[in-house]
Scaffold this active site. Structure first.
Site, short mmCIF file in Angstrom:
data_model
loop_
_atom_site.label_atom_id
_atom_site.label_comp_id
_atom_site.label_asym_id
_atom_site.label_seq_id
_atom_site.Cartn_x
_atom_site.Cartn_y
_atom_site.Cartn_z
N GLY A 43 0.66 -1.27 -0.02
CA GLY A 43 -0.22 0.12 0.03
C GLY A 43 0.83 1.44 0.10
O GLY A 43 0.49 2.23 -0.73
N GLU A 98 4.40 5.19 4.92
CA GLU A 98 3.15 4.34 5.08
C GLU A 98 2.07 4.88 4.49
O GLU A 98 1.66 6.00 4.40
CB GLU A 98 3.04 4.03 6.52
CG GLU A 98 1.76 3.14 6.96
CD GLU A 98 1.90 1.59 6.57
OE1 GLU A 98 1.78 1.29 5.42
OE2 GLU A 98 2.14 0.79 7.28
N ASP A 99 0.99 3.88 3.86
CA ASP A 99 -0.15 4.51 3.47
C ASP A 99 -1.02 4.99 4.32
O ASP A 99 -1.63 6.00 4.11
CB ASP A 99 -0.58 3.54 2.26
CG ASP A 99 -1.10 2.15 3.05
OD1 ASP A 99 -0.75 1.94 4.04
OD2 ASP A 99 -1.49 1.15 2.35
N ASP A 102 -3.68 2.73 11.13
CA ASP A 102 -5.11 2.80 11.58
C ASP A 102 -5.13 2.50 12.88
O ASP A 102 -4.75 3.36 13.76
CB ASP A 102 -5.67 1.57 10.63
CG ASP A 102 -7.25 1.27 10.75
OD1 ASP A 102 -7.66 1.47 12.09
OD2 ASP A 102 -7.86 0.75 10.03
N LYS A 130 -5.85 7.63 10.56
CA LYS A 130 -7.09 7.51 11.18
C LYS A 130 -6.93 7.41 12.86
O LYS A 130 -6.84 6.06 13.41
CB LYS A 130 -7.72 6.10 10.52
CG LYS A 130 -8.88 5.88 10.72
CD LYS A 130 -9.48 4.62 10.29
CE LYS A 130 -9.48 4.45 8.51
NZ LYS A 130 -10.25 3.12 8.50
N PHE A 151 -13.68 3.12 5.60
CA PHE A 151 -12.73 2.23 4.62
C PHE A 151 -12.45 2.65 3.48
O PHE A 151 -13.54 2.91 2.65
CB PHE A 151 -13.31 0.53 4.41
CG PHE A 151 -12.27 -0.14 4.09
CD1 PHE A 151 -11.44 -0.76 4.94
CD2 PHE A 151 -12.20 -0.54 2.68
CE1 PHE A 151 -10.42 -1.48 4.38
CE2 PHE A 151 -11.18 -1.22 2.25
CZ PHE A 151 -10.26 -1.88 3.07
N VAL A 152 -11.22 3.23 3.18
CA VAL A 152 -10.53 3.81 1.91
C VAL A 152 -9.94 3.20 1.02
O VAL A 152 -9.19 2.29 1.34
CB VAL A 152 -9.79 5.35 2.33
CG1 VAL A 152 -10.90 6.16 3.01
CG2 VAL A 152 -8.76 4.89 3.19
N ASP A 158 -5.95 -0.58 -0.74
CA ASP A 158 -6.70 -1.56 -1.35
C ASP A 158 -7.80 -2.34 -0.47
O ASP A 158 -7.77 -1.83 0.55
CB ASP A 158 -5.76 -2.64 -1.88
CG ASP A 158 -5.52 -3.84 -0.84
OD1 ASP A 158 -5.72 -4.80 -0.75
OD2 ASP A 158 -4.66 -3.12 0.26
N ARG A 164 -5.87 -0.18 -5.91
CA ARG A 164 -4.48 0.47 -5.58
C ARG A 164 -4.64 1.50 -6.46
O ARG A 164 -3.71 2.49 -6.34
CB ARG A 164 -3.56 -0.40 -5.32
CG ARG A 164 -3.50 -1.52 -4.25
CD ARG A 164 -2.30 -2.06 -4.28
NE ARG A 164 -2.58 -3.48 -3.38
CZ ARG A 164 -1.99 -3.31 -2.09
NH1 ARG A 164 -1.98 -2.30 -1.41
NH2 ARG A 164 -2.22 -4.38 -1.22
#
Length: 179
Positions: A43, A98-99, A102, A130, A151-152, A158, A164
């Protein structure tokens, strides 16, 4: 693919602008240091590629695989971490690209491993944060955008290894994953 997106959170233009800002900031802060940008696969690869092009100082690029999601929409427990055997953290200033942060478990595990292996410093940079879902005691040092508990997908993020390649970040329709 756009048909499965409920709402776009960040456009391609907004993302480009924010990544450029982060690149300028990181260039100032890491100038003159033995600097490594470590992208978290898969990601974080899209963000990492854009980020290193926005940084105008010498750097080393490396990648690490880390995951806790599998094919779910929430983290699934233990974090799996792996990077190439020829990479050495010792004596380097490492920025983890990092993407999304969470729960924070993945990033915390990666950071702890790099510090244990002798990195001089380990900071974190994510395109998305988040905070409402944070469980691990970790805070990103550099953040693109804070997001709500949705949820994105897109821009590297993804669901079940799909979406992606969207150039923006959007909220995935629940009809895709609530079957």
């Amino acid at each position: 693919m756009d048909k499965v997106i409920e709402r776009v959170l960040f456009t391609e233009e907004q993302i480009k602008s924010r990544v450029a800002e982060l690149g300028r900031q990181l260039s100032r802060e890491y100038e003159g240091k033995d600097f490594v940008v470590m992208g978290v696969l898969r990601g974080g690869a899209v963000f990492c590629a854009d980020l290193i092009r926005a940084i105008d100082i010498p750097l080393e690029l490396s990648f690490i695989e880390a995951s806790s999601y599998k094919d779910a929409t929430t983290p699934q427990g233990d974090v799996w971490v792996s990077y190439s055997k020829d990479f050495t953290a010792a004596g380097k200033h490492i920025l983890i690209a990092e993407d999304i942060i969470d729960t924070g478990h993945t990033l915390k595990a990666v950071k702890e491993r790099l510090l244990k292996e002798g990195a001089l410093s380990v900071k974190t940079c994510c395109i998305l944060n988040k905070p409402s879902r944070r469980q691990a005691n970790i805070t990103a040092d550099y953040v693109g955008f804070d997001i709500p508990d949705e949820f994105v997908v897109g821009y590297g993020l993804d669901y079940a290894s799909k979406y992606r390649n969207l150039p923006y970040i959007g909220i995935l329709s629940r009809k895709v994953y609530e079957k």
